[in-house]
Design a protein around this motif. Structure first.
Motif, PDB file in Angstrom:
ATOM      1  N   LYS A  46       0.838  -1.201   0.000  1.00  0.00           N
ATOM      2  CA  LYS A  46       0.000   0.000   0.000  1.00  0.00           C
ATOM      3  C   LYS A  46       0.879   1.259   0.000  1.00  0.00           C
ATOM      4  CE  LYS A  46      -3.811   2.341   2.343  1.00  0.00           C
ATOM      5  NZ  LYS A  46      -3.202   3.685   2.374  1.00  0.00           N
ATOM      6  N   LYS A  47       1.989   1.218   0.747  1.00  0.00           N
ATOM      7  CA  LYS A  47       2.879   2.382   0.789  1.00  0.00           C
ATOM      8  C   LYS A  47       3.416   2.714  -0.599  1.00  0.00           C
ATOM      9  CE  LYS A  47       4.726   1.688   5.422  1.00  0.00           C
ATOM     10  NZ  LYS A  47       5.903   1.117   6.079  1.00  0.00           N
ATOM     11  N   VAL A  48       3.792   1.677  -1.353  1.00  0.00           N
ATOM     12  CA  VAL A  48       4.325   1.900  -2.701  1.00  0.00           C
ATOM     13  C   VAL A  48       3.221   2.480  -3.596  1.00  0.00           C
ATOM     14  CG1 VAL A  48       5.360   0.821  -4.732  1.00  0.00           C
ATOM     15  CG2 VAL A  48       6.033   0.064  -2.437  1.00  0.00           C
ATOM     16  N   VAL A  49       2.034   1.892  -3.512  1.00  0.00           N
ATOM     17  CA  VAL A  49       0.909   2.370  -4.322  1.00  0.00           C
ATOM     18  C   VAL A  49       0.594   3.824  -3.974  1.00  0.00           C
ATOM     19  CG1 VAL A  49      -1.597   2.117  -4.645  1.00  0.00           C
ATOM     20  CG2 VAL A  49      -0.106   0.102  -4.754  1.00  0.00           C
ATOM     21  N   ASP A  50       0.585   4.150  -2.678  1.00  0.00           N
ATOM     22  CA  ASP A  50       0.321   5.540  -2.269  1.00  0.00           C
ATOM     23  C   ASP A  50       1.382   6.479  -2.838  1.00  0.00           C
ATOM     24  OD1 ASP A  50      -1.929   4.801  -0.906  1.00  0.00           O
ATOM     25  OD2 ASP A  50      -0.980   4.782   1.085  1.00  0.00           O
ATOM     26  N   PHE A  51       2.627   6.024  -2.846  1.00  0.00           N
ATOM     27  CA  PHE A  51       3.699   6.863  -3.378  1.00  0.00           C
ATOM     28  C   PHE A  51       3.469   7.161  -4.865  1.00  0.00           C
ATOM     29  CE2 PHE A  51       7.669   8.005  -5.289  1.00  0.00           C
ATOM     30  CZ  PHE A  51       8.293   8.799  -4.342  1.00  0.00           C
TER      31      PHE A  51
ATOM     32  N   GLU B  24     -16.030   0.655  -7.267  1.00  0.00           N
ATOM     33  CA  GLU B  24     -16.580   1.094  -5.994  1.00  0.00           C
ATOM     34  C   GLU B  24     -16.949  -0.133  -5.120  1.00  0.00           C
ATOM     35  OE1 GLU B  24     -18.939   1.084  -9.610  1.00  0.00           O
ATOM     36  OE2 GLU B  24     -17.237   2.288  -9.011  1.00  0.00           O
ATOM     37  N   ASN B  25     -16.940   0.071  -3.802  1.00  0.00           N
ATOM     38  CA  ASN B  25     -17.243  -1.008  -2.835  1.00  0.00           C
ATOM     39  C   ASN B  25     -16.219  -2.145  -2.834  1.00  0.00           C
ATOM     40  OD1 ASN B  25     -19.625   0.354  -2.107  1.00  0.00           O
ATOM     41  ND2 ASN B  25     -20.711  -0.622  -3.797  1.00  0.00           N
ATOM     42  N   THR B  26     -15.002  -1.826  -3.281  1.00  0.00           N
ATOM     43  CA  THR B  26     -13.949  -2.840  -3.308  1.00  0.00           C
ATOM     44  C   THR B  26     -12.904  -2.537  -2.253  1.00  0.00           C
ATOM     45  OG1 THR B  26     -14.217  -3.114  -5.689  1.00  0.00           O
ATOM     46  CG2 THR B  26     -12.130  -3.878  -4.744  1.00  0.00           C
ATOM     47  N   GLN B  27     -12.521  -3.572  -1.506  1.00  0.00           N
ATOM     48  CA  GLN B  27     -11.327  -3.459  -0.682  1.00  0.00           C
ATOM     49  C   GLN B  27     -10.223  -4.148  -1.467  1.00  0.00           C
ATOM     50  OE1 GLN B  27     -11.939  -4.570   3.445  1.00  0.00           O
ATOM     51  NE2 GLN B  27      -9.765  -5.084   3.570  1.00  0.00           N
ATOM     52  N   TRP B  28      -9.346  -3.323  -2.038  1.00  0.00           N
ATOM     53  CA  TRP B  28      -8.349  -3.800  -2.999  1.00  0.00           C
ATOM     54  C   TRP B  28      -7.136  -4.383  -2.273  1.00  0.00           C
ATOM     55  CZ3 TRP B  28      -4.202  -0.689  -5.889  1.00  0.00           C
ATOM     56  CH2 TRP B  28      -3.785  -1.364  -7.038  1.00  0.00           C
ATOM     57  N   ASN B  29      -6.262  -5.098  -3.019  1.00  0.00           N
ATOM     58  CA  ASN B  29      -5.104  -5.738  -2.385  1.00  0.00           C
ATOM     59  C   ASN B  29      -3.739  -5.220  -2.880  1.00  0.00           C
ATOM     60  OD1 ASN B  29      -5.048  -6.831  -4.912  1.00  0.00           O
ATOM     61  ND2 ASN B  29      -5.021  -8.974  -4.278  1.00  0.00           N
ATOM     62  N   TYR B  30      -3.735  -4.135  -3.651  1.00  0.00           N
ATOM     63  CA  TYR B  30      -2.465  -3.517  -4.092  1.00  0.00           C
ATOM     64  C   TYR B  30      -1.593  -4.520  -4.839  1.00  0.00           C
ATOM     65  CZ  TYR B  30      -4.344  -0.741  -0.333  1.00  0.00           C
ATOM     66  OH  TYR B  30      -5.198  -0.047   0.471  1.00  0.00           O
ATOM     67  N   SER B  31      -2.212  -5.320  -5.683  1.00  0.00           N
ATOM     68  CA  SER B  31      -1.456  -6.406  -6.318  1.00  0.00           C
ATOM     69  C   SER B  31      -0.602  -5.941  -7.491  1.00  0.00           C
ATOM     70  CB  SER B  31      -2.390  -7.532  -6.743  1.00  0.00           C
ATOM     71  OG  SER B  31      -3.509  -7.022  -7.414  1.00  0.00           O
ATOM     72  N   TYR B  32      -1.031  -4.898  -8.202  1.00  0.00           N
ATOM     73  CA  TYR B  32      -0.256  -4.418  -9.366  1.00  0.00           C
ATOM     74  C   TYR B  32      -0.410  -2.903  -9.445  1.00  0.00           C
ATOM     75  CZ  TYR B  32      -0.123  -9.284 -10.770  1.00  0.00           C
ATOM     76  OH  TYR B  32       0.082 -10.638 -10.777  1.00  0.00           O
TER      77      TYR B  32
ATOM     78  N   CYS C  94       3.168  -2.275 -16.098  1.00  0.00           N
ATOM     79  CA  CYS C  94       3.058  -2.474 -14.649  1.00  0.00           C
ATOM     80  C   CYS C  94       4.372  -2.081 -13.992  1.00  0.00           C
ATOM     81  CB  CYS C  94       2.691  -3.914 -14.323  1.00  0.00           C
ATOM     82  SG  CYS C  94       0.934  -4.227 -14.566  1.00  0.00           S
ATOM     83  N   LEU C  95       4.271  -1.141 -13.057  1.00  0.00           N
ATOM     84  CA  LEU C  95       5.474  -0.601 -12.408  1.00  0.00           C
ATOM     85  C   LEU C  95       5.929  -1.509 -11.260  1.00  0.00           C
ATOM     86  CD1 LEU C  95       4.617   3.218 -12.221  1.00  0.00           C
ATOM     87  CD2 LEU C  95       5.853   1.946 -14.011  1.00  0.00           C
TER      88      LEU C  95
END
Ligand SMILES: *Cc1c(COP(=O)(O)O)cnc(C)c1O
Length: 358
Positions: free
Chosen positions: A248-253, A270-278, A334-335
């Motif tokens: 999540k930290k990388v995605v936020d950055f 919407e209404n998704t709790q995501w997992n920061y997979s890509y 994809c980064l």
């Protein structure tokens, strides 16, 4: 060198502790103690009613298609990893592509009905990068036309939609525990079904069709995972919260620092709790993508063109034209995203991208 992903390695002594149990048990496969324990842990963690852990994330797709696809036409997305389409063809079914939504990147549910014929048996859609398909609309279409729904949820470990695991949606959902995925067992995967009869069929299908040592329910294949992979899963499992929060930290950055006037990322439903997979970025053109890629490669940074190519263009499916998917596939990158990616590296990556596209 910075790659698009880096496998999470748990401390080796924690892995060895589980491997020691295998030696103590003198039991290496056929759903041993470690694999059963892993299934229980995952079930609790995801709050799902059942799970069958398998040897990879492709076999469950093939098993689901064998049981539900019935050699018919399968409505599917061209924007996925090749395993999705290859499984359809491998099971002697026919992929019928439906284009994707340009923001969510999942199958465009408004175009599904146009593709249904009297040969259609199932819909196989991918929750792209952990982003759920429009599962409610797809369920309504499937009900109306008596079709089965299979979700390739390879990217979806830990994703919730409407406050429950995404694996609850569809007749069957599959997941991958490959080394490059969020949660992994080296090689591995899983399948989920809500219907008890179907769940039983999936179960025996992944174990040669066995019904006891000497009898058979029906046709099966070997989809079993070994205790060695179970040991890796049990060693990685306690780190799930750390894996998610570090990602999540990388995605936020990236979200805070990339210049979104010239590029876009994925829109999470919407209404998704995501997992920061890509972390995909979609550039303005393929030329721009190649320029960004080359400048990042010069810094020994290797993002991945993913998904590429659009699956309606691979040799054994060629024919249909899918303008949105082909366009996105030509411009998406994809980064790097993994636990341990340093802020200094992130700064360099973001600067190169922003400088190249300005
Ligand atoms: C990784 C992946 C698969 C295949 O999973 P394996 O465990 O490598 O067999 C299938 N579909 C998608 C979308 C994937 O990303």
């Amino acid at each position: 060198m910075i790659n698009v992903t880096k496998t999470f390695f748990p401390p080796i002594n924690e892995y060895q502790k589980h491997v020691q149990r295998i030696w103590d048990n003198q039991w290496l496969t056929n759903r041993g103690e470690l694999v059963l324990e892993l299934e229980e842990k995952i079930k609790k963690y995801l709050d799902v009613s059942n799970i069958i852990v398998t040897n990879n994330g492709t076999i469950p797709l093939q098993i689901a298609l064998k049981l539900l696809g019935n050699k018919g036409e399968i409505i599917t997305t061209p924007f996925s990893y090749v395993a999705t389409t290859a499984s359809i063809v491998w099971e002697n079914c026919t992929p019928v592509f439906v284009d994707i939504h340009p923001d969510y990147l999942t199958i465009d549910e408004t175009k599904i009905e146009l593709a249904i014929t009297d040969k259609t048996t199932a819909i196989l859609a991918t929750h792209v990068f952990g982003n759920p398909c429009h599962v409610d609309a797809i369920e309504a279409i499937a009900k109306k036309h008596h079709l089965k729904v299979i979700y390739d949820a390879a990217h979806c470990f830990g994703v919730q939609y409407n406050d429950k695991s995404i694996f609850y949606y569809g007749d069957v959902s599959t997941c991958s525990f490959h080394a490059t995925k969020l949660f992994h067992t080296g090689e591995g995967g899983a399948m989920f079904a809500n219907d008890a009869d179907l769940q039983q069929k999936l179960f025996y299908s992944h174990n040669f069709g066995h019904n006891g040592p000497l009898a058979f329910h029906g046709l099966g294949i070997n989809g079993k995972i070994s205790e060695l992979q179970g040991a890796m899963g049990l060693a990685v499992f306690p780190y799930m919260e750390i894996i998610l929060s570090e990602r999540k930290k990388v995605v936020d950055f990236y979200n805070d620092n990339l210049d979104f006037s010239k590029l876009k990322s994925i829109t999470i439903r919407e209404n998704t709790q995501w997992n920061y997979s890509y972390y995909p970025i979609i550039l303005e053109s393929e030329i721009q993508l190649l320029e960004v890629l080359s400048r990042l490669n010069d810094l020994a940074v290797f993002p991945r063109r993913y998904f590429y190519p659009s699956l309606n263009t691979v040799e054994y499916t060629k024919g249909a034209v899918m303008p949105v998917s082909e366009s996105i596939a030509s411009r998406i990158l994809c980064l790097p995203l993994y636990v341990g990616l340093m802020e200094g590296d992130l700064n360099r990556i973001v600067k190169v991208i922003n400088d190249t596209i300005c």
